[in-house]
Design an enzyme around this catalytic site. Structure first.
Site, PDB file in Angstrom:
ATOM      1  N   LYS A 130     -12.965   8.325  -9.804  1.00 15.07           N
ATOM      2  CA  LYS A 130     -11.917   7.546 -10.795  1.00 15.07           C
ATOM      3  C   LYS A 130     -11.604   6.414 -11.063  1.00 15.07           C
ATOM      4  CE  LYS A 130      -7.853   7.294 -11.703  1.00 15.07           C
ATOM      5  NZ  LYS A 130      -6.826   8.095 -12.150  1.00 15.07           N
ATOM      6  N   LYS A 149      -4.719  -2.693  -9.849  1.00 11.61           N
ATOM      7  CA  LYS A 149      -5.452  -2.305  -8.305  1.00 11.61           C
ATOM      8  C   LYS A 149      -6.540  -1.052  -8.448  1.00 11.61           C
ATOM      9  CE  LYS A 149      -3.586   1.432  -7.131  1.00 11.61           C
ATOM     10  NZ  LYS A 149      -4.398   3.144  -7.544  1.00 11.61           N
TER      11      LYS A 149
END
Ligand code: NAP
Length: 291
Positions: A172, A240
């Protein structure tokens, strides 16, 4: 095949994903921090619970879809968390985007109580969550993956077992570098076209037929042309994710200058109070740098 499921975290992504599992006929227990988030699930026949532990106690497979690493730690390891409720033999599938290193620690804690874990972050956005067409990147043991795969097939289309625990999260991070770099590249191309007096819509159309074509050019390029930065994927969440990339790079002693520059764009957006906009709003930062 498991048929008793718990789903924890019912935000932009978690709510449609949980609804898809319920509509596929699974027995579903849910928990969300705000009770009103559970209402659409209750209306669809899910049982609602007051803690992750209570929801997990009912389930063979427990999904978590919350925001950041400390949130996953809280809902799994914290007071009233999944670890307190899950029965030995259960599987936790964390689909949030969080740190790979923290994932390995959480998996170890769960394993100590006979509970297996998969990290299974996703790409494809809210529309992919609603349509059940997410791309899912999985880390964990193969037999556990094989057991849970029919549930993942309700949620996504491109489901890839990448490696052991944490590998899904590393994948990811790779995804977010490519997405961020492409957004920045598309933003620079559109700014250049505009500054040169060339119609950026025509430029987008031409580029979509060639080697520069991408979903980012198609979707985010249109957002930049329209000046419509409604989310989508919020800049603060992409920030983030790039923080997670930066931490992993530092741990591995890697210099990733493109990732660092994407992080700076996103930091600037959030600092300007624009963290709730789609991350395609990187275009706005680039534009203001050039005034
Ligand atoms: P979101 O809309 O902000 O939803 C997150 C949900 O988690 C919220 O409902 C929140 O509850 C809950 N939550 C957060 N911290 C919690 C805690 N400590 N305890 C209990 N509940 C907690 O975010 P999202 O867009 O669904 O994203 C979820 C995850 O998927 C993130 O890791 C994100 O990076 C990833 N992701 C998002 C997208 C996208 O396009 N949106 C795409 C791929 C991956 P409250 O409602 O009470 O705040």
């Amino acid at each position: 095949m498991p048929d008793r499921i718990a789903f924890i975290g019912l935000g932009i992504m978690g709510r449609p994903m949980a609804l898809n599992l319920r509509r596929a006929g699974y027995d579903l227990a849910v928990y969300a921090r705000r009770p009103e988030s559970m209402e659409p699930l209750a209306a669809a026949g899910a049982m609602t619970w007051r803690s992750p532990a209570q929801a997990a106690a009912q389930a063979e497979v427990i999904f978590t879809m919350v925001a950041d690493t400390p949130d996953v730690e809280q809902v799994i390891l914290g007071p009233g968390g999944v670890l307190e409720g899950a029965a030995p033999g259960a599987v936790v599938v964390d689909m949030s985007t969080i740190s790979a290193a923290a994932t390995r620690v959480i998996a170890g804690r769960l394993e100590g109580q006979g509970v297996a874990m998969l990290d299974a972050p996703v790409s494809g956005g809210e529309s992919g969550a609603i349509a059940g067409t997410l791309s899912i990147m999985v880390g964990g043991a193969v037999p556990v993956f094989d057991r849970v795969r029919p549930l993942l097939e309700v949620l996504g289309r491109n489901i890839v077992h990448v490696g052991t625990n944490g590998a899904g999260q590393v994948c990811k991070s790779c995804n977010q570098i490519v997405v961020g770099a492409t957004i920045a590249g598309v933003a620079e191309a559109i700014l250049l076209a505009r500054a040169a007096g060339v119609d950026p819509a025509r430029v987008r159309e031409a580029l979509l037929g060639g080697f520069a074509a991408s979903r980012i050019l198609e979707v985010h390029g249109q957002r930049m042309i329209d000046g419509n930065f409604a989310p989508g994927f919020k800049a603060r969440l992409h920030q983030k994710d790039m923080r997670i990339v930066g931490e992993a790079a530092a741990q591995l002693g890697l210099g990733l200058p493109t990732a660092a520059s994407i992080a700076q764009y996103l930091d600037a957006l959030v600092d300007q109070g624009l963290g709730e906009l789609d991350s395609a709003a990187i275009y706005k930062v680039l534009e203001s740098m050039n005034h």
